[in-house]
Write an enzyme that holds these catalytic residues in place. Sequence first.
Site, short mmCIF file in Angstrom:
data_model
loop_
_atom_site.label_atom_id
_atom_site.label_comp_id
_atom_site.label_asym_id
_atom_site.label_seq_id
_atom_site.Cartn_x
_atom_site.Cartn_y
_atom_site.Cartn_z
N ASP A 148 50.40 21.61 45.45
CA ASP A 148 48.97 21.87 45.24
C ASP A 148 48.57 23.03 46.15
O ASP A 148 49.27 23.32 47.13
CB ASP A 148 48.14 20.63 45.61
N ARG A 206 28.84 21.60 49.22
CA ARG A 206 30.18 21.37 49.79
C ARG A 206 30.43 22.18 51.06
O ARG A 206 31.17 21.75 51.94
CB ARG A 206 31.25 21.70 48.75
#
Length: 272
Positions: A143, A43
């Site tokens: 979030d 990632r």
Amino acid sequence: VNAIVSLAAPALSDAAYAGFQKLLRQHAGIHLADGKKAMVAGRLARRLKHHALGSFEDYQRLIAQQSEELQCAIDLLTTNETHFFREQPHFDLLKTWLPANLPAGRNLRVWSAAASSGQEAYSVAMLLSDVAPDAAWDVFGSDISRRVLQQAERGQYDIKLASEIPPAYLRACCLKGVGEQAGSFVVDPELRRRVRFRQIKLNAPLPDIGLFDVILLRNVLIYFQPDTKHEVIQRVLERLRPGGLFLVGHSESLGAMGAGLQCIAPSVYRKP
Ligand SMILES: C[S@@+](CC[C@H](N)C(=O)[O-])C[C@H]1O[C@@H](n2cnc3c(N)ncnc32)[C@H](O)[C@@H]1O
């Protein structure tokens, strides 16, 4: 062989991996298991490439200096998988509970506390527009990841995700993209107006966001270390009104942390 070697991503050493584990623990309260090294390397590799860095240690030095890059790394290391109407039994329950519990003289308020790209918050909004069309209500989504919140705010999704939405809601609440927007759909602006998003870290004191009648904290507790999980649950429950509902993911149990709550259905709790 030379070309292959030069194209390969740099190796992530155990020491650098431990550094990323610490970073995610400190900033998000998330426990990265030892077996996730390949995932982390995969990632973050594009950020190394983007900054033309030769090692993960160089990248860690950059993160230490640039808060923007730190946010970017957190965005990449959090798991944001979500769906519209995920875990259908919760929505079946809300379909009867919400219209039966509309408060007088104020908005009914729902908080999607780990909202990811917004599908959970919009699913609740679609349900509310169906079962309580004339009532006052609003949905709030939050979030830690800024990247997913940007998508949530746009309310625009790949047309493939339309199959997750009940056909009647799709017709009533979504618009199919045309021209440059072909291949996508947007949540109707009228509905979007009633859904607000904001970046909030659950592993830190919460900002002043008021009280809620329903809080969804689904599929995020599994990533926290036990002490963080406990703190997050307590902190979030302080924002739930008495009589309100608290929903966690189906595979997440509250155990002793749910003391004082009534379990009214699997993974659904009521604050007395
Ligand atoms: C797997 S998604 C779940 C989304 C949605 N609730 C659902 O059930 O489909 C988990 C979300 O939690 C967010 N998250 C992780 N740690 C967080 C923290 N410390 N504070 C706020 N959000 C966090 C991630 O960014 C991610 O978008």
